[in-house]
Design a protein around this motif. Structure first.
Motif, PDB file in Angstrom:
ATOM      1  N   GLY A  40       0.808  -1.210   0.000  1.00 14.48           N
ATOM      2  CA  GLY A  40       0.000   0.000   0.000  1.00 14.48           C
ATOM      3  C   GLY A  40       0.838   1.256   0.000  1.00 14.48           C
ATOM      4  O   GLY A  40       0.378   2.314   0.440  1.00 14.48           O
ATOM      5  N   ASP A  41       2.061   1.169  -0.498  1.00 15.61           N
ATOM      6  CA  ASP A  41       2.958   2.325  -0.478  1.00 15.61           C
ATOM      7  C   ASP A  41       2.733   3.196  -1.719  1.00 15.61           C
ATOM      8  O   ASP A  41       2.890   2.739  -2.857  1.00 15.61           O
ATOM      9  CB  ASP A  41       4.418   1.863  -0.427  1.00 15.61           C
ATOM     10  CG  ASP A  41       5.371   3.035  -0.293  1.00 15.61           C
ATOM     11  OD1 ASP A  41       5.517   3.546   0.832  1.00 15.61           O
ATOM     12  OD2 ASP A  41       5.953   3.462  -1.310  1.00 15.61           O
ATOM     13  N   TYR A  42       2.402   4.445  -1.478  1.00 15.31           N
ATOM     14  CA  TYR A  42       2.025   5.366  -2.553  1.00 15.31           C
ATOM     15  C   TYR A  42       3.181   5.632  -3.515  1.00 15.31           C
ATOM     16  O   TYR A  42       3.014   5.606  -4.739  1.00 15.31           O
ATOM     17  CB  TYR A  42       1.540   6.677  -1.926  1.00 15.31           C
ATOM     18  CG  TYR A  42       0.949   7.676  -2.891  1.00 15.31           C
ATOM     19  CD1 TYR A  42      -0.387   7.582  -3.284  1.00 15.31           C
ATOM     20  CD2 TYR A  42       1.707   8.723  -3.395  1.00 15.31           C
ATOM     21  CE1 TYR A  42      -0.934   8.506  -4.155  1.00 15.31           C
ATOM     22  CE2 TYR A  42       1.170   9.645  -4.267  1.00 15.31           C
ATOM     23  CZ  TYR A  42      -0.161   9.537  -4.654  1.00 15.31           C
ATOM     24  OH  TYR A  42      -0.698  10.450  -5.522  1.00 15.31           O
ATOM     25  N   ASN A  43       4.361   5.865  -2.995  1.00 16.35           N
ATOM     26  CA  ASN A  43       5.497   6.188  -3.852  1.00 16.35           C
ATOM     27  C   ASN A  43       5.968   4.987  -4.664  1.00 16.35           C
ATOM     28  O   ASN A  43       6.432   5.134  -5.797  1.00 16.35           O
ATOM     29  CB  ASN A  43       6.644   6.770  -3.025  1.00 16.35           C
ATOM     30  CG  ASN A  43       6.329   8.176  -2.546  1.00 16.35           C
ATOM     31  OD1 ASN A  43       5.824   8.996  -3.309  1.00 16.35           O
ATOM     32  ND2 ASN A  43       6.597   8.443  -1.273  1.00 16.35           N
ATOM     33  N   LEU A  97       3.745   4.991  -7.629  1.00 14.89           N
ATOM     34  CA  LEU A  97       4.150   5.977  -8.637  1.00 14.89           C
ATOM     35  C   LEU A  97       5.395   5.520  -9.390  1.00 14.89           C
ATOM     36  O   LEU A  97       5.511   5.731 -10.605  1.00 14.89           O
ATOM     37  CB  LEU A  97       4.397   7.333  -7.980  1.00 14.89           C
ATOM     38  CG  LEU A  97       3.155   8.080  -7.451  1.00 14.89           C
ATOM     39  CD1 LEU A  97       3.572   9.414  -6.836  1.00 14.89           C
ATOM     40  CD2 LEU A  97       2.135   8.305  -8.561  1.00 14.89           C
ATOM     41  N   ARG A  98       6.320   4.863  -8.691  1.00 15.07           N
ATOM     42  CA  ARG A  98       7.505   4.329  -9.364  1.00 15.07           C
ATOM     43  C   ARG A  98       7.101   3.268 -10.384  1.00 15.07           C
ATOM     44  O   ARG A  98       7.651   3.204 -11.485  1.00 15.07           O
ATOM     45  CB  ARG A  98       8.472   3.731  -8.338  1.00 15.07           C
ATOM     46  CG  ARG A  98       9.225   4.779  -7.514  1.00 15.07           C
ATOM     47  CD  ARG A  98      10.026   4.117  -6.412  1.00 15.07           C
ATOM     48  NE  ARG A  98      11.007   3.183  -6.952  1.00 15.07           N
ATOM     49  CZ  ARG A  98      11.379   2.053  -6.342  1.00 15.07           C
ATOM     50  NH1 ARG A  98      10.837   1.734  -5.182  1.00 15.07           N
ATOM     51  NH2 ARG A  98      12.290   1.276  -6.881  1.00 15.07           N
ATOM     52  N   HIS A 137       7.260   3.305 -15.014  1.00 12.93           N
ATOM     53  CA  HIS A 137       7.889   2.293 -15.869  1.00 12.93           C
ATOM     54  C   HIS A 137       6.908   1.726 -16.898  1.00 12.93           C
ATOM     55  O   HIS A 137       7.283   0.839 -17.665  1.00 12.93           O
ATOM     56  CB  HIS A 137       8.448   1.146 -15.016  1.00 12.93           C
ATOM     57  CG  HIS A 137       9.763   1.467 -14.385  1.00 12.93           C
ATOM     58  ND1 HIS A 137       9.873   2.160 -13.197  1.00 12.93           N
ATOM     59  CD2 HIS A 137      11.036   1.222 -14.784  1.00 12.93           C
ATOM     60  CE1 HIS A 137      11.152   2.298 -12.886  1.00 12.93           C
ATOM     61  NE2 HIS A 137      11.879   1.757 -13.831  1.00 12.93           N
ATOM     62  N   ASN A 138       5.670   2.212 -16.876  1.00 13.28           N
ATOM     63  CA  ASN A 138       4.694   1.684 -17.833  1.00 13.28           C
ATOM     64  C   ASN A 138       4.604   2.611 -19.044  1.00 13.28           C
ATOM     65  O   ASN A 138       4.248   3.782 -18.908  1.00 13.28           O
ATOM     66  CB  ASN A 138       3.318   1.547 -17.175  1.00 13.28           C
ATOM     67  CG  ASN A 138       2.368   0.733 -18.041  1.00 13.28           C
ATOM     68  OD1 ASN A 138       2.070   1.101 -19.166  1.00 13.28           O
ATOM     69  ND2 ASN A 138       1.912  -0.380 -17.514  1.00 13.28           N
TER      70      ASN A 138
END
Length: 438
Positions: A395-398, A401-402, A406-407
């Motif tokens: 559940g880590d927001y950053n 985003l990482r 990469h998509n």
């Protein structure tokens, strides 16, 4: 081999269920299923009853000794199971509609298993599947989990890396590609050797009559694909044939999202401007299917189910269960642990490839190396997948985003965070670990 089997299908209220029931009926002499448990959640209870009663009529018509159980008590169903199949959709089709509409409103592809849509589906699905795996460790630790809940590759990798359960994933895309080649050749005495990742897989070799004829057949395959859709949810936009032929491999239909991004995006945006998405089309098809399923005189899988888009998933799951149970050593295309099959990816990464199916599981076939550019593409997407799995678990927001950076189907910059926040808010009922917007 004389043991009567207990099979559990989680997501038993799915419109696909008649296909898996038909598959078990056809193979009953080879896989003697005594108990088939169809499991769903409270919100899916009505559909479970409708499709479950159809399943009972199908079994009765077949005259086989297979008991159908319908329940929303998952633990009761899992106890002492031999095989568990998962075909669940967290948030139902309404969640898929949001996954498609919100990115499209910001000029990005809205798609069920690729880009933002696939990412959000993974965040919702992986924790649920891992809960199921944890229950299996206690209630049926020797059972096989056959997963065809999308995104299948990520879900399968999460189970293999973070549980002790034996798990193999499936996708219907290689099946449809194989059927297309069979139509061209006029029979099925050939082998397509697949390599890649779920929804990013190539056929690298086509073995027929003692030789590899893929290069010879590739122009004909591409011409056929420009005339009709291999899978229902992707339009047959013509490939750049010279470009594809230069790769020396047969791409899967989902490569269009990457190789022909702007063309597909333009079509989806035009549909979106008219208030239409693929998810809403599917919801309409599903509603019609359940009206058919209510007919007490219906006692077989209706042909209309093929319009649903995921045809052959369930039938292939039956083939896989049969292959494991009978130790048949047949070759199937599955989502399986890499084990250095693709040297540029981690050993514990899940890939999609042709494998020999045994009682001990799937053993990938050795294959010639992929071109450097293809390995680079896979490494980028696998990095996205592994970060997505980490984000779904923590559940880590950053980390999320990482993953999104990469998509290649996601716009990068402030817009990434804006769209992600909108999707988190839209799906907050199904994302317990995500509290950033509270």
């Amino acid at each position: 081999m004389s043991k009567s089997l207990k099979v559990v299908t989680i997501g038993g209220g799915s419109s696909y269920t008649p296909e898996i029931v038909e598959g078990f009926i056809k193979r009953h002499k080879s896989i003697p299923i005594k108990e088939l448990w169809l499991v769903d959640i409270e919100e899916g209870y009505e559909k479970l009853m409708i499709v479950g009663n159809l399943a009972k009529r199908m079994v009765k018509k077949a005259g086989i000794n297979m008991d159908i159980h319908l329940t929303i008590n998952r633990k009761e169903a899992l106890k002492d199971a031999d095989f568990v199949t998962t075909q669940l959709r967290v948030g139902l089709l309404d969640a898929r509609i949001k996954d498609e509409r919100i990115p499209l409103s910001h000029g990005m592809l809205g798609q069920e298993t690729n880009g933002f849509g696939g990412f959000m589906k993974a965040l919702r699905t992986i924790p649920v599947i891992l809960d199921i795996a944890k229950e299996m460790e206690q209630l049926c630790p020797n059972a096989w989990l056959i997963n065809f809940s999308n995104p299948s590759g990520m879900v399968t990798e999460a189970v293999q890396r973070f549980s002790r359960i034996k798990c193999i994933g499936l996708c219907n895309v290689p099946i449809n590609m194989t059927k297309s080649v069979a139509e061209l050749l006029g029979h099925e005495q050939f082998l397509l050797h697949f390599i890649g990742m779920n929804h990013y897989v190539w056929a690298k070799h086509l073995y027929y009559d003692g030789k590899d004829i893929l290069q010879e057949m590739l122009p004909k395959i591409l011409e056929q694909e420009s005339e009709r859709a291999v899978v229902k949810n992707i339009r047959p936009i013509s490939w750049n044939k010279d470009f594809i032929i230069s790769t020396g491999m047969m791409p899967c239909p989902y490569h269009r999202y990457y190789y022909m991004h702007d063309d597909i995006l333009q079509e989806e945006l035009e549909d979106f401007s008219r208030g239409k998405t693929r998810a809403e089309t599917v919801k309409s098809v599903e509603a019609k299917l359940f009206e058919l399923y209510k007919d007490m005189n219906l006692d077989k899988k209706p042909k209309e189910l093929e319009e649903r888009g995921g045809a052959y998933y369930s039938d292939t799951a039956c083939d896989l269960i049969k292959a494991i149970y009978t130790d048949s050593r047949e070759i199937m295309v599955v989502n399986v642990r890499n084990n250095n099959t693709i040297a540029s990816l981690p050993d514990d990464a899940v890939i999609e490839t042709s494998a020999v199916i045994t009682r001990a599981g799937a053993i990938p076939l050795s294959i010639s190396s992929l071109p450097d550019v293809a390995q680079s593409e896979l490494l980028q997407l696998k990095t996205f997948e592994r970060l997505t799995i980490e984000a779904a678990i923590t559940g880590d927001y950053n980390t999320a985003l990482r993953a999104l950076t990469h998509n290649p189907l996601v716009k990068h910059g402030k817009i990434t965070q804006i769209v992600f926040d909108e999707l988190l808010e839209a799906h907050k009922d199904y994302l317990d670990k995500w509290n950033k917007l509270d």
